[in-house]
Motif scaffolding. Sequence first.
Motif, PDB file in Angstrom:
ATOM      1  N   LEU A   1       3.129   6.032  -6.209  1.00 27.24           N
ATOM      2  CA  LEU A   1       3.325   5.671  -6.975  1.00 27.24           C
ATOM      3  C   LEU A   1       2.332   7.009  -7.835  1.00 27.24           C
ATOM      4  O   LEU A   1       2.458   7.337  -8.211  1.00 27.24           O
ATOM      5  N   GLN A   2       1.379   6.641  -6.757  1.00 31.14           N
ATOM      6  CA  GLN A   2       0.073   7.348  -6.806  1.00 31.14           C
ATOM      7  C   GLN A   2      -0.120   9.290  -6.628  1.00 31.14           C
ATOM      8  O   GLN A   2      -0.680   9.899  -7.851  1.00 31.14           O
ATOM      9  N   SER A   3       0.601   9.140  -5.936  1.00 30.18           N
ATOM     10  CA  SER A   3       1.075  11.088  -5.093  1.00 30.18           C
ATOM     11  C   SER A   3       2.460  11.248  -5.880  1.00 30.18           C
ATOM     12  O   SER A   3       1.696  12.448  -7.428  1.00 30.18           O
TER      13      SER A   3
ATOM     14  N   ARG B   1       1.749  14.516 -13.634  1.00 24.97           N
ATOM     15  CA  ARG B   1       0.592  15.505 -13.690  1.00 24.97           C
ATOM     16  C   ARG B   1       0.664  17.041 -14.532  1.00 24.97           C
ATOM     17  O   ARG B   1       0.353  17.396 -15.015  1.00 24.97           O
TER      18      ARG B   1
ATOM     19  N   ASP C   1       2.855  10.232  -9.545  1.00 23.68           N
ATOM     20  CA  ASP C   1       1.726  10.171 -11.040  1.00 23.68           C
ATOM     21  C   ASP C   1       0.945  11.850 -10.688  1.00 23.68           C
ATOM     22  O   ASP C   1       1.186  11.984 -11.978  1.00 23.68           O
ATOM     23  N   GLN C   2       0.264  11.486  -9.993  1.00 21.02           N
ATOM     24  CA  GLN C   2       0.089  13.040  -9.727  1.00 21.02           C
ATOM     25  C   GLN C   2       0.618  14.560  -9.842  1.00 21.02           C
ATOM     26  O   GLN C   2      -0.188  15.044 -10.785  1.00 21.02           O
TER      27      GLN C   2
ATOM     28  N   ARG D   1       0.366  -1.262  -0.008  1.00 20.99           N
ATOM     29  CA  ARG D   1       0.495  -0.028   0.136  1.00 20.99           C
ATOM     30  C   ARG D   1       0.590   1.375   0.200  1.00 20.99           C
ATOM     31  O   ARG D   1       0.317   2.581  -0.853  1.00 20.99           O
TER      32      ARG D   1
ATOM     33  N   ALA E   1       2.225   1.638  -3.295  1.00 20.40           N
ATOM     34  CA  ALA E   1       1.116   2.263  -4.389  1.00 20.40           C
ATOM     35  C   ALA E   1       0.429   3.769  -3.751  1.00 20.40           C
ATOM     36  O   ALA E   1       0.529   4.499  -4.968  1.00 20.40           O
ATOM     37  N   GLN E   2       0.310   4.455  -3.612  1.00 21.72           N
ATOM     38  CA  GLN E   2       0.575   5.496  -2.651  1.00 21.72           C
ATOM     39  C   GLN E   2       1.456   6.498  -3.227  1.00 21.72           C
ATOM     40  O   GLN E   2       1.050   7.514  -3.455  1.00 21.72           O
TER      41      GLN E   2
END
Length: 102
Positions: A21-23, A29, A25-26, A15, A18-19
């Motif tokens: 990588l999500q951060s 962007r 990615d944001q 987790r 994943a968190q």
Amino acid sequence: VIGYLRRVGGFTESRLRAQFLQSRDQALRQQLNKIPQGGSQYEWMSSYLDVTRMQLFEILHHYHAIFLDQGSDGSAISSNRSTNGNEFAEKEGSGDAKEGAG
């Protein structure tokens, strides 16, 4: 931040990854959205590729530093490299890492 979250134990290791990588990615962007739309398509694409290249390098560098220094079983991995710099050995492994040619 990741070290703190590991200590308090609120997240599993997967987790946390994943968190992270999500951060990232944001953030990537957001950086891409800041590229000015005016000018030629060549300039825009060049800027887009530069930002992407730099950000991906940073993401991979930080991910490696934070997460890949530990094996999947949680044991620490050392970057004990031979003289040619290609082999890695686990710190508490069997010691099978090849030594560089002499």
